[in-house]
Structure formats: C-alpha cells, structure tokens
Design a protein around this motif. Sequence first.
Motif, PDB file in Angstrom:
ATOM      1  N   VAL A  70      -1.810  30.902 -36.609  1.00 16.69           N
ATOM      2  CA  VAL A  70      -1.346  32.107 -37.283  1.00 16.69           C
ATOM      3  C   VAL A  70      -0.945  31.711 -38.694  1.00 16.69           C
ATOM      4  N   GLY A  71      -1.644  32.261 -39.669  1.00 19.86           N
ATOM      5  CA  GLY A  71      -1.406  31.875 -41.056  1.00 19.86           C
ATOM      6  C   GLY A  71      -0.597  32.897 -41.813  1.00 19.86           C
ATOM      7  N   GLY A  72      -0.341  32.586 -43.047  1.00 22.25           N
ATOM      8  CA  GLY A  72       0.354  33.507 -43.934  1.00 22.25           C
ATOM      9  C   GLY A  72      -0.629  34.477 -44.560  1.00 22.25           C
ATOM     10  N   MET A  73      -0.100  35.481 -45.209  1.00 23.80           N
ATOM     11  CA  MET A  73      -0.971  36.456 -45.852  1.00 23.80           C
ATOM     12  C   MET A  73      -0.248  37.123 -47.007  1.00 23.80           C
ATOM     13  N   GLN A  74      -1.043  37.746 -47.866  1.00 18.42           N
ATOM     14  CA  GLN A  74      -0.466  38.528 -48.951  1.00 18.42           C
ATOM     15  C   GLN A  74       0.077  39.837 -48.390  1.00 18.42           C
ATOM     16  N   ALA A  75       1.075  40.349 -49.061  1.00 20.55           N
ATOM     17  CA  ALA A  75       1.626  41.647 -48.660  1.00 20.55           C
ATOM     18  C   ALA A  75       0.565  42.724 -48.879  1.00 20.55           C
ATOM     19  N   PRO A  76       0.488  43.688 -47.969  1.00 21.93           N
ATOM     20  CA  PRO A  76      -0.481  44.780 -48.150  1.00 21.93           C
ATOM     21  C   PRO A  76      -0.036  45.712 -49.276  1.00 21.93           C
ATOM     22  N   PRO A  77      -0.955  46.533 -49.786  1.00 20.78           N
ATOM     23  CA  PRO A  77      -0.562  47.492 -50.824  1.00 20.78           C
ATOM     24  C   PRO A  77       0.528  48.425 -50.307  1.00 20.78           C
ATOM     25  N   LYS A  78       1.412  48.833 -51.202  1.00 20.10           N
ATOM     26  CA  LYS A  78       2.545  49.669 -50.774  1.00 20.10           C
ATOM     27  C   LYS A  78       2.537  51.053 -51.399  1.00 20.10           C
ATOM     28  N   GLU A  79       1.641  51.308 -52.325  1.00 20.42           N
ATOM     29  CA  GLU A  79       1.544  52.607 -52.991  1.00 20.42           C
ATOM     30  C   GLU A  79       0.122  53.142 -52.868  1.00 20.42           C
ATOM     31  N   PHE A  80       0.030  54.452 -52.700  1.00 18.17           N
ATOM     32  CA  PHE A  80      -1.259  55.125 -52.606  1.00 18.17           C
ATOM     33  C   PHE A  80      -1.176  56.405 -53.428  1.00 18.17           C
ATOM     34  N   ASN A  81      -2.280  56.781 -54.033  1.00 22.66           N
ATOM     35  CA  ASN A  81      -2.302  57.971 -54.884  1.00 22.66           C
ATOM     36  C   ASN A  81      -2.273  59.262 -54.075  1.00 22.66           C
ATOM     37  N   SER A  82      -2.789  59.195 -52.850  1.00 19.60           N
ATOM     38  CA  SER A  82      -2.821  60.393 -52.018  1.00 19.60           C
ATOM     39  C   SER A  82      -3.020  59.990 -50.564  1.00 19.60           C
ATOM     40  N   LEU A  83      -2.790  60.921 -49.682  1.00 17.23           N
ATOM     41  CA  LEU A  83      -3.022  60.687 -48.266  1.00 17.23           C
ATOM     42  C   LEU A  83      -4.505  60.440 -48.006  1.00 17.23           C
ATOM     43  N   GLN A  84      -5.340  61.174 -48.701  1.00 17.71           N
ATOM     44  CA  GLN A  84      -6.778  60.982 -48.532  1.00 17.71           C
ATOM     45  C   GLN A  84      -7.189  59.576 -48.947  1.00 17.71           C
ATOM     46  N   GLU A  85      -6.699  59.113 -50.090  1.00 13.88           N
ATOM     47  CA  GLU A  85      -7.021  57.761 -50.545  1.00 13.88           C
ATOM     48  C   GLU A  85      -6.561  56.736 -49.506  1.00 13.88           C
ATOM     49  N   MET A  86      -5.378  56.937 -48.956  1.00  9.04           N
ATOM     50  CA  MET A  86      -4.856  55.996 -47.974  1.00  9.04           C
ATOM     51  C   MET A  86      -5.767  55.936 -46.746  1.00  9.04           C
ATOM     52  N   PHE A  87      -6.166  57.105 -46.217  1.00  8.59           N
ATOM     53  CA  PHE A  87      -7.040  57.109 -45.039  1.00  8.59           C
ATOM     54  C   PHE A  87      -8.449  56.614 -45.363  1.00  8.59           C
ATOM     55  N   GLU A  88      -8.889  56.780 -46.599  1.00 10.09           N
ATOM     56  CA  GLU A  88     -10.164  56.179 -47.006  1.00 10.09           C
ATOM     57  C   GLU A  88     -10.068  54.655 -46.953  1.00 10.09           C
ATOM     58  N   LYS A  89      -8.919  54.118 -47.351  1.00 12.15           N
ATOM     59  CA  LYS A  89      -8.704  52.671 -47.275  1.00 12.15           C
ATOM     60  C   LYS A  89      -8.649  52.200 -45.820  1.00 12.15           C
ATOM     61  N   VAL A  90      -8.032  52.996 -44.948  1.00 11.00           N
ATOM     62  CA  VAL A  90      -7.995  52.657 -43.516  1.00 11.00           C
ATOM     63  C   VAL A  90      -9.419  52.599 -42.970  1.00 11.00           C
ATOM     64  N   TYR A  91     -10.202  53.622 -43.273  1.00 11.29           N
ATOM     65  CA  TYR A  91     -11.579  53.693 -42.774  1.00 11.29           C
ATOM     66  C   TYR A  91     -12.401  52.510 -43.293  1.00 11.29           C
ATOM     67  N   ALA A  92     -12.290  52.202 -44.576  1.00  3.50           N
ATOM     68  CA  ALA A  92     -13.013  51.060 -45.151  1.00  3.50           C
ATOM     69  C   ALA A  92     -12.554  49.753 -44.505  1.00  3.50           C
ATOM     70  N   HIS A  93     -11.261  49.644 -44.243  1.00  2.00           N
ATOM     71  CA  HIS A  93     -10.740  48.437 -43.597  1.00  2.00           C
ATOM     72  C   HIS A  93     -11.312  48.295 -42.189  1.00  2.00           C
ATOM     73  N   GLU A  94     -11.371  49.385 -41.446  1.00  2.00           N
ATOM     74  CA  GLU A  94     -11.937  49.334 -40.094  1.00  2.00           C
ATOM     75  C   GLU A  94     -13.417  48.962 -40.133  1.00  2.00           C
ATOM     76  N   GLN A  95     -14.139  49.437 -41.136  1.00  2.00           N
ATOM     77  CA  GLN A  95     -15.542  49.043 -41.277  1.00  2.00           C
ATOM     78  C   GLN A  95     -15.651  47.545 -41.563  1.00  2.00           C
TER      79      GLN A  95
END
Length: 178
Positions: A70-95
């Motif tokens: 189990v390694g270390g990692m960078q902190a994930p992003p903490k700000e999003f411009n919109s809910l849609q942008e955030m869920f687009e990032k979730v979808y891209a991450h799942e892909q």
Amino acid sequence: MLSEPMINRLNEQINLEMLSSHLYLQMSSWCAYKALDGCSALLSQHADEEMAHMRRLIDYLQETGGLALVGGMQAPPKEFNSLQEMFEKVYAHEQFITSKINDLVHLANTEPDYATLQFLQWYVAEQHQEEFFFKSILDKITLIGLEDRGLFWIDREIAALAASGSKEVTAIESTPQI
C-alpha cells in the motif's frame, strides 16, 4: 504462486482502488459543503465500496503468497466547477479503472494464470456496472439540467439511488418536500 509481473500489477490496482476511494470521499465532502446531501451520501457509499475492492485485492494477493504493498498518493482534487463536471470526472475515472482491469485480465490470460483470470472476472463485471451507473447519472443531469431547480431535483434523484443501496441514507427520503 503468482508471477512477479502479476504481483506488481495487482499492487498497482490495490493503490488505484485506494485512490478511487479517496477521490470519491473528497467528492462526497465537496457535495456536503455545497448542501448536495444526496450526492454526498452516494459518493460516500461509493468510497466505501472502492475500499472494499482494494481489500479484496489484498486478500487475493495474501492468499496466493504475494506481498500487498500500500503506497502513498497525491491528494485528490478538492474543487469542482459544477456537479456535472464532477460526475464527468467520476465517469472518466471509472473508464480509466476499467482499462486497468482489462490490462490485468490480458496479463492473466497471456501468462496464463487461470486462477487470477477467474478472480478478475468479478472486477470486469463490477466495472461494467459502475460505468453504466455513472453514465446514467450524467444522462439524468443532461435530461433534468442544472438550471433553476434542476440541481435540487438531481440531488433528490441521486439521494434515491443512494437510499436504494444503503439503509444509512433512509433519512434523506423522509425529508419534507419543498
């Protein structure tokens, strides 16, 4: 016994699942800060699910004589411009995670490592479900829109999704309608 390349790739996947958990936990916090309780609950649940995926990989490595790292990692992003942008990032991450699972399946198939190949089939099916799930949320956002009361209705829709997946979120359903 697992090959060294397989152990390395499984360890990489362990850390990607941990990253996913941290990402969704941070997104959950952002949603809570924005008073999007339904979205916050859903993403919190998903963070727990990703941690369970990580633990499943660790257990498999341990059962097969490998050392989980189990390694270390960078902190994930903490700000999003919109809910849609955030869920687009979730979808891209799942892909992205799906592509990494597919790489693991390919390695298991070419080695051949049939036990690991069988183990990974659960992840293949899980990733299909996750991509479909988050794509459906993006479709709902597009359908309902985020203008006027759209954000409120999206959050309610997502709260219903969260409630159907966990008893911890049932309090959201009993919130008086506006």
